[in-house]
Design a protein around this motif. Structure first.
Motif, mmCIF file in Angstrom:
data_model
loop_
_atom_site.group_PDB
_atom_site.id
_atom_site.type_symbol
_atom_site.label_atom_id
_atom_site.label_comp_id
_atom_site.label_asym_id
_atom_site.label_seq_id
_atom_site.Cartn_x
_atom_site.Cartn_y
_atom_site.Cartn_z
ATOM 1 N N THR A 147 -20.304 -2.548 -7.422
ATOM 2 C CA THR A 147 -19.821 -1.808 -8.579
ATOM 3 C C THR A 147 -18.346 -1.514 -8.387
ATOM 4 O O THR A 147 -17.778 -1.789 -7.335
ATOM 5 N N TYR A 148 -17.752 -0.940 -9.394
ATOM 6 C CA TYR A 148 -16.341 -0.615 -9.294
ATOM 7 C C TYR A 148 -16.098 0.809 -9.753
ATOM 8 O O TYR A 148 -16.567 1.227 -10.803
ATOM 9 N N GLN A 149 -15.368 1.538 -8.936
ATOM 10 C CA GLN A 149 -14.852 2.860 -9.273
ATOM 11 C C GLN A 149 -13.377 2.841 -8.908
ATOM 12 O O GLN A 149 -12.930 2.023 -8.109
ATOM 13 N N SER A 150 -12.632 3.746 -9.450
ATOM 14 C CA SER A 150 -11.206 3.808 -9.172
ATOM 15 C C SER A 150 -10.954 3.990 -7.674
ATOM 16 O O SER A 150 -11.541 4.858 -7.035
ATOM 17 N N LEU A 151 -10.090 3.167 -7.134
ATOM 18 C CA LEU A 151 -9.753 3.247 -5.709
ATOM 19 C C LEU A 151 -8.449 3.985 -5.463
ATOM 20 O O LEU A 151 -8.011 4.113 -4.330
ATOM 21 N N GLY A 152 -7.798 4.421 -6.511
ATOM 22 C CA GLY A 152 -6.568 5.168 -6.353
ATOM 23 C C GLY A 152 -5.353 4.288 -6.193
ATOM 24 O O GLY A 152 -5.423 3.063 -6.264
ATOM 25 N N VAL A 153 -4.228 4.909 -5.935
ATOM 26 C CA VAL A 153 -2.953 4.207 -5.907
ATOM 27 C C VAL A 153 -2.812 3.252 -4.725
ATOM 28 O O VAL A 153 -2.037 2.296 -4.796
ATOM 29 N N GLN A 154 -3.532 3.482 -3.650
ATOM 30 C CA GLN A 154 -3.389 2.602 -2.479
ATOM 31 C C GLN A 154 -3.844 1.175 -2.772
ATOM 32 O O GLN A 154 -3.335 0.235 -2.184
ATOM 33 N N ALA A 155 -4.782 1.009 -3.671
ATOM 34 C CA ALA A 155 -5.278 -0.324 -4.013
ATOM 35 C C ALA A 155 -4.471 -0.963 -5.135
ATOM 36 O O ALA A 155 -4.660 -2.143 -5.435
ATOM 37 N N SER A 200 -1.386 -2.039 -5.586
ATOM 38 C CA SER A 200 -0.570 -3.238 -5.330
ATOM 39 C C SER A 200 -1.444 -4.485 -5.240
ATOM 40 O O SER A 200 -1.050 -5.562 -5.705
ATOM 41 N N VAL A 201 -2.628 -4.355 -4.669
ATOM 42 C CA VAL A 201 -3.558 -5.481 -4.577
ATOM 43 C C VAL A 201 -4.081 -5.840 -5.969
ATOM 44 O O VAL A 201 -4.119 -7.015 -6.352
ATOM 45 N N ILE A 202 -4.462 -4.844 -6.729
ATOM 46 C CA ILE A 202 -5.008 -5.078 -8.066
ATOM 47 C C ILE A 202 -3.968 -5.736 -8.976
ATOM 48 O O ILE A 202 -4.292 -6.664 -9.733
ATOM 49 N N LEU A 203 -2.724 -5.293 -8.903
ATOM 50 C CA LEU A 203 -1.669 -5.901 -9.714
ATOM 51 C C LEU A 203 -1.475 -7.372 -9.363
ATOM 52 O O LEU A 203 -1.260 -8.210 -10.240
ATOM 53 N N LEU A 204 -1.560 -7.695 -8.089
ATOM 54 C CA LEU A 204 -1.433 -9.099 -7.680
ATOM 55 C C LEU A 204 -2.620 -9.922 -8.167
ATOM 56 O O LEU A 204 -2.452 -11.075 -8.585
ATOM 57 N N LEU A 205 -3.817 -9.363 -8.124
ATOM 58 C CA LEU A 205 -4.986 -10.088 -8.627
ATOM 59 C C LEU A 205 -4.796 -10.447 -10.096
ATOM 60 O O LEU A 205 -5.129 -11.553 -10.527
ATOM 61 N N GLU A 206 -4.229 -9.536 -10.849
ATOM 62 C CA GLU A 206 -4.027 -9.738 -12.277
ATOM 63 C C GLU A 206 -3.013 -10.852 -12.548
ATOM 64 O O GLU A 206 -3.051 -11.507 -13.587
ATOM 65 N N GLN A 207 -2.119 -11.117 -11.625
ATOM 66 C CA GLN A 207 -1.054 -12.103 -11.822
ATOM 67 C C GLN A 207 -1.495 -13.546 -11.597
ATOM 68 O O GLN A 207 -0.771 -14.479 -11.953
ATOM 69 N N TYR A 227 -3.508 -2.829 2.760
ATOM 70 C CA TYR A 227 -4.568 -1.960 2.244
ATOM 71 C C TYR A 227 -5.664 -1.775 3.297
ATOM 72 O O TYR A 227 -6.112 -0.669 3.556
ATOM 73 N N TYR A 228 -6.061 -2.872 3.915
ATOM 74 C CA TYR A 228 -7.117 -2.856 4.924
ATOM 75 C C TYR A 228 -6.720 -1.988 6.129
ATOM 76 O O TYR A 228 -7.556 -1.273 6.682
ATOM 77 N N ALA A 229 -5.460 -2.048 6.502
ATOM 78 C CA ALA A 229 -4.978 -1.263 7.652
ATOM 79 C C ALA A 229 -5.018 0.239 7.372
ATOM 80 O O ALA A 229 -5.147 1.036 8.300
#
Length: 124
Positions: A34-42, A44-51, A82-84
């Motif tokens: 499922t998906y819930q908001s992961l906050g601002v730390q995620a 940068s990853v989400i923006l790249l996925l969208e690109q 993000y993982y770190a």
């Protein structure tokens, strides 16, 4: 060319294999994620996925596969950062969302590598 650090293919492959190691340890069915908001730390990853679609289109139109390679490196770096800073397997309410993010990153890395003619091993 064979270094696991820096701007190399093995760095992207290693990131892909790391994600599948996390998913294996989680032992979760992909349909259950499922998906819930992961906050601002995620973010940068989400923006790249969208690109990704735009990067592929630009690479095709410009006949420049290096755009896909640069994208894959950026995504791998953003995920590793993000993982770190975030525990993925945490047995909390956000674990499923973090695993979903991991899976999405894995898909984009695999597709990027495939477009470049590079294999995406699940183990290294």
């Amino acid at each position: 060319m064979l270094h696991f650090e820096g701007e190399t293919g093995p760095y992207i492959q290693y990131t892909y294999a790391r994600i599948f190691s996390i998913l294996d340890k989680a032992d979760v069915q992909l349909e259950e994620m499922t998906y819930q908001s992961l906050g601002v730390q995620a973010w940068s990853v989400i923006l790249l996925l969208e690109q990704f679609p735009r990067v592929v289109t630009n690479a095709y139109e410009q006949a420049d596969p290096s755009l896909v390679a640069k994208y894959a490196l950026q995504l791998a770096r953003a995920f590793n950062k993000y993982y770190a800073n975030n525990k993925i397997l945490s047995n909390d309410d956000l674990q499923s969302s973090r695993l979903t993010l991991c899976y999405c990153v894995a898909i984009m890395l695999e597709e990027s590598l495939a477009l470049l003619g590079i294999s995406a091993p699940k183990n290294m």
